[in-house]
Design a protein around this motif. Structure first.
Motif, PDB file in Angstrom:
ATOM      1  N   ILE A   1      16.000  43.187  45.310  1.00 29.45           N
ATOM      2  CA  ILE A   1      17.139  42.425  45.836  1.00 29.45           C
ATOM      3  C   ILE A   1      17.295  42.692  47.335  1.00 29.45           C
ATOM      4  O   ILE A   1      17.504  41.769  48.122  1.00 29.45           O
ATOM      5  CB  ILE A   1      18.446  42.783  45.089  1.00 29.45           C
ATOM      6  N   ILE A   2      17.186  43.951  47.730  1.00 23.35           N
ATOM      7  CA  ILE A   2      17.299  44.302  49.149  1.00 23.35           C
ATOM      8  C   ILE A   2      16.205  43.612  49.949  1.00 23.35           C
ATOM      9  O   ILE A   2      16.461  43.049  51.018  1.00 23.35           O
ATOM     10  CB  ILE A   2      17.248  45.829  49.332  1.00 23.35           C
ATOM     11  N   PHE A   3      14.977  43.617  49.433  1.00 24.72           N
ATOM     12  CA  PHE A   3      13.867  42.942  50.105  1.00 24.72           C
ATOM     13  C   PHE A   3      14.136  41.450  50.243  1.00 24.72           C
ATOM     14  O   PHE A   3      13.934  40.862  51.310  1.00 24.72           O
ATOM     15  CB  PHE A   3      12.566  43.173  49.318  1.00 24.72           C
ATOM     16  N   ARG A   4      14.618  40.819  49.173  1.00 24.43           N
ATOM     17  CA  ARG A   4      14.883  39.379  49.209  1.00 24.43           C
ATOM     18  C   ARG A   4      16.032  39.039  50.152  1.00 24.43           C
ATOM     19  O   ARG A   4      16.010  38.010  50.832  1.00 24.43           O
ATOM     20  CB  ARG A   4      15.137  38.862  47.799  1.00 24.43           C
ATOM     21  N   LEU A   5      17.049  39.898  50.229  1.00 23.31           N
ATOM     22  CA  LEU A   5      18.142  39.678  51.182  1.00 23.31           C
ATOM     23  C   LEU A   5      17.651  39.815  52.619  1.00 23.31           C
ATOM     24  O   LEU A   5      18.034  39.019  53.490  1.00 23.31           O
ATOM     25  CB  LEU A   5      19.289  40.660  50.919  1.00 23.31           C
ATOM     26  N   ASP A   6      16.804  40.806  52.867  1.00 24.51           N
ATOM     27  CA  ASP A   6      16.229  40.971  54.208  1.00 24.51           C
ATOM     28  C   ASP A   6      15.418  39.738  54.602  1.00 24.51           C
ATOM     29  O   ASP A   6      15.492  39.259  55.740  1.00 24.51           O
ATOM     30  CB  ASP A   6      15.345  42.214  54.280  1.00 24.51           C
ATOM     31  N   LYS A   7      14.642  39.217  53.673  1.00 27.01           N
ATOM     32  CA  LYS A   7      13.828  38.017  53.927  1.00 27.01           C
ATOM     33  C   LYS A   7      14.736  36.816  54.208  1.00 27.01           C
ATOM     34  O   LYS A   7      14.461  36.013  55.109  1.00 27.01           O
ATOM     35  CB  LYS A   7      12.931  37.741  52.713  1.00 27.01           C
ATOM     36  N   LEU A   8      15.820  36.690  53.453  1.00 27.48           N
ATOM     37  CA  LEU A   8      16.768  35.601  53.678  1.00 27.48           C
ATOM     38  C   LEU A   8      17.392  35.694  55.069  1.00 27.48           C
ATOM     39  O   LEU A   8      17.536  34.687  55.767  1.00 27.48           O
ATOM     40  CB  LEU A   8      17.854  35.616  52.602  1.00 27.48           C
ATOM     41  N   VAL A   9      17.732  36.893  55.500  1.00 32.59           N
ATOM     42  CA  VAL A   9      18.300  37.092  56.841  1.00 32.59           C
ATOM     43  C   VAL A   9      17.276  36.715  57.903  1.00 32.59           C
ATOM     44  O   VAL A   9      17.599  36.006  58.865  1.00 32.59           O
ATOM     45  CB  VAL A   9      18.782  38.549  57.023  1.00 32.59           C
ATOM     46  N   GLU A  10      16.036  37.156  57.740  1.00 35.90           N
ATOM     47  CA  GLU A  10      14.987  36.817  58.703  1.00 35.90           C
ATOM     48  C   GLU A  10      14.785  35.306  58.786  1.00 35.90           C
ATOM     49  O   GLU A  10      14.653  34.749  59.886  1.00 35.90           O
ATOM     50  CB  GLU A  10      13.673  37.483  58.308  1.00 35.90           C
ATOM     51  N   ASP A  11      14.748  34.642  57.640  1.00 41.89           N
ATOM     52  CA  ASP A  11      14.572  33.188  57.625  1.00 41.89           C
ATOM     53  C   ASP A  11      15.750  32.483  58.287  1.00 41.89           C
ATOM     54  O   ASP A  11      15.562  31.494  59.003  1.00 41.89           O
ATOM     55  CB  ASP A  11      14.405  32.677  56.194  1.00 41.89           C
ATOM     56  N   THR A  12      16.951  32.987  58.063  1.00 38.98           N
ATOM     57  CA  THR A  12      18.144  32.387  58.666  1.00 38.98           C
ATOM     58  C   THR A  12      18.107  32.531  60.186  1.00 38.98           C
ATOM     59  O   THR A  12      18.371  31.569  60.914  1.00 38.98           O
ATOM     60  CB  THR A  12      19.419  33.045  58.105  1.00 38.98           C
ATOM     61  N   VAL A  13      17.769  33.708  60.670  1.00 36.84           N
ATOM     62  CA  VAL A  13      17.697  33.938  62.117  1.00 36.84           C
ATOM     63  C   VAL A  13      16.617  33.052  62.728  1.00 36.84           C
ATOM     64  O   VAL A  13      16.825  32.442  63.783  1.00 36.84           O
ATOM     65  CB  VAL A  13      17.442  35.434  62.421  1.00 36.84           C
ATOM     66  N   LEU A  14      15.473  32.957  62.079  1.00 40.95           N
ATOM     67  CA  LEU A  14      14.391  32.107  62.574  1.00 40.95           C
ATOM     68  C   LEU A  14      14.830  30.651  62.650  1.00 40.95           C
ATOM     69  O   LEU A  14      14.564  29.958  63.639  1.00 40.95           O
ATOM     70  CB  LEU A  14      13.153  32.246  61.685  1.00 40.95           C
ATOM     71  N   MET A  15      15.530  30.171  61.625  1.00 41.02           N
ATOM     72  CA  MET A  15      15.995  28.790  61.611  1.00 41.02           C
ATOM     73  C   MET A  15      16.989  28.547  62.752  1.00 41.02           C
ATOM     74  O   MET A  15      16.891  27.546  63.463  1.00 41.02           O
ATOM     75  CB  MET A  15      16.642  28.444  60.280  1.00 41.02           C
ATOM     76  N   VAL A  16      17.918  29.469  62.945  1.00 40.60           N
ATOM     77  CA  VAL A  16      18.916  29.319  64.011  1.00 40.60           C
ATOM     78  C   VAL A  16      18.233  29.297  65.378  1.00 40.60           C
ATOM     79  O   VAL A  16      18.544  28.447  66.220  1.00 40.60           O
ATOM     80  CB  VAL A  16      19.964  30.450  63.936  1.00 40.60           C
ATOM     81  N   GLU A  17      17.292  30.206  65.601  1.00 42.08           N
ATOM     82  CA  GLU A  17      16.587  30.246  66.881  1.00 42.08           C
ATOM     83  C   GLU A  17      15.760  28.987  67.105  1.00 42.08           C
ATOM     84  O   GLU A  17      15.687  28.474  68.229  1.00 42.08           O
ATOM     85  CB  GLU A  17      15.701  31.487  66.951  1.00 42.08           C
ATOM     86  N   THR A  18      15.151  28.469  66.060  1.00 39.01           N
ATOM     87  CA  THR A  18      14.357  27.249  66.169  1.00 39.01           C
ATOM     88  C   THR A  18      15.229  26.058  66.545  1.00 39.01           C
ATOM     89  O   THR A  18      14.890  25.295  67.457  1.00 39.01           O
ATOM     90  CB  THR A  18      13.617  26.968  64.850  1.00 39.01           C
ATOM     91  N   PHE A  19      16.360  25.898  65.858  1.00 36.52           N
ATOM     92  CA  PHE A  19      17.254  24.787  66.176  1.00 36.52           C
ATOM     93  C   PHE A  19      17.861  24.941  67.568  1.00 36.52           C
ATOM     94  O   PHE A  19      18.057  23.955  68.271  1.00 36.52           O
ATOM     95  CB  PHE A  19      18.347  24.645  65.111  1.00 36.52           C
ATOM     96  N   LYS A  20      18.133  26.164  67.955  1.00 42.96           N
ATOM     97  CA  LYS A  20      18.666  26.406  69.300  1.00 42.96           C
ATOM     98  C   LYS A  20      17.642  25.985  70.355  1.00 42.96           C
ATOM     99  O   LYS A  20      17.980  25.332  71.341  1.00 42.96           O
ATOM    100  CB  LYS A  20      18.992  27.892  69.425  1.00 42.96           C
ATOM    101  N   SER A  21      16.392  26.343  70.119  1.00 42.85           N
ATOM    102  CA  SER A  21      15.319  25.987  71.042  1.00 42.85           C
ATOM    103  C   SER A  21      15.124  24.468  71.097  1.00 42.85           C
ATOM    104  O   SER A  21      14.963  23.892  72.179  1.00 42.85           O
ATOM    105  CB  SER A  21      14.024  26.669  70.610  1.00 42.85           C
ATOM    106  N   LEU A  22      15.151  23.818  69.944  1.00 43.05           N
ATOM    107  CA  LEU A  22      15.000  22.360  69.903  1.00 43.05           C
ATOM    108  C   LEU A  22      16.154  21.666  70.621  1.00 43.05           C
ATOM    109  O   LEU A  22      15.947  20.697  71.359  1.00 43.05           O
ATOM    110  CB  LEU A  22      14.913  21.874  68.458  1.00 43.05           C
TER     111      LEU A  22
END
Length: 57
Positions: A27-48
């Motif tokens: 669960i901890i691993f999956r939550l960490d992955k979800l956080v990483e994916d969320t940050v990546l998505m936010v940074e991508t949309f910010k860049s776009l």
């Protein structure tokens, strides 16, 4: 307003908790992955968004 949804879902059940703390390492691993994916998505949309604004001016 438009929403972006990540395809990941993390379920935490009572057996994964002990004294309100997550004890299941998966669960901890999956939550960490979800956080990483969320940050990546936010940074991508910010860049776009920045690129679109730069193209307008």
């Amino acid at each position: 307003m438009k929403a972006q949804v990540l395809p990941e879902i993390v379920f935490v059940e009572g057996q994964d908790l002990y004294r309100n703390e997550i004890i299941n390492h998966d669960i901890i691993f999956r939550l960490d992955k979800l956080v990483e994916d969320t940050v990546l998505m936010v940074e991508t949309f910010k860049s776009l968004r920045q690129k679109q604004e730069d193209d307008l001016f």
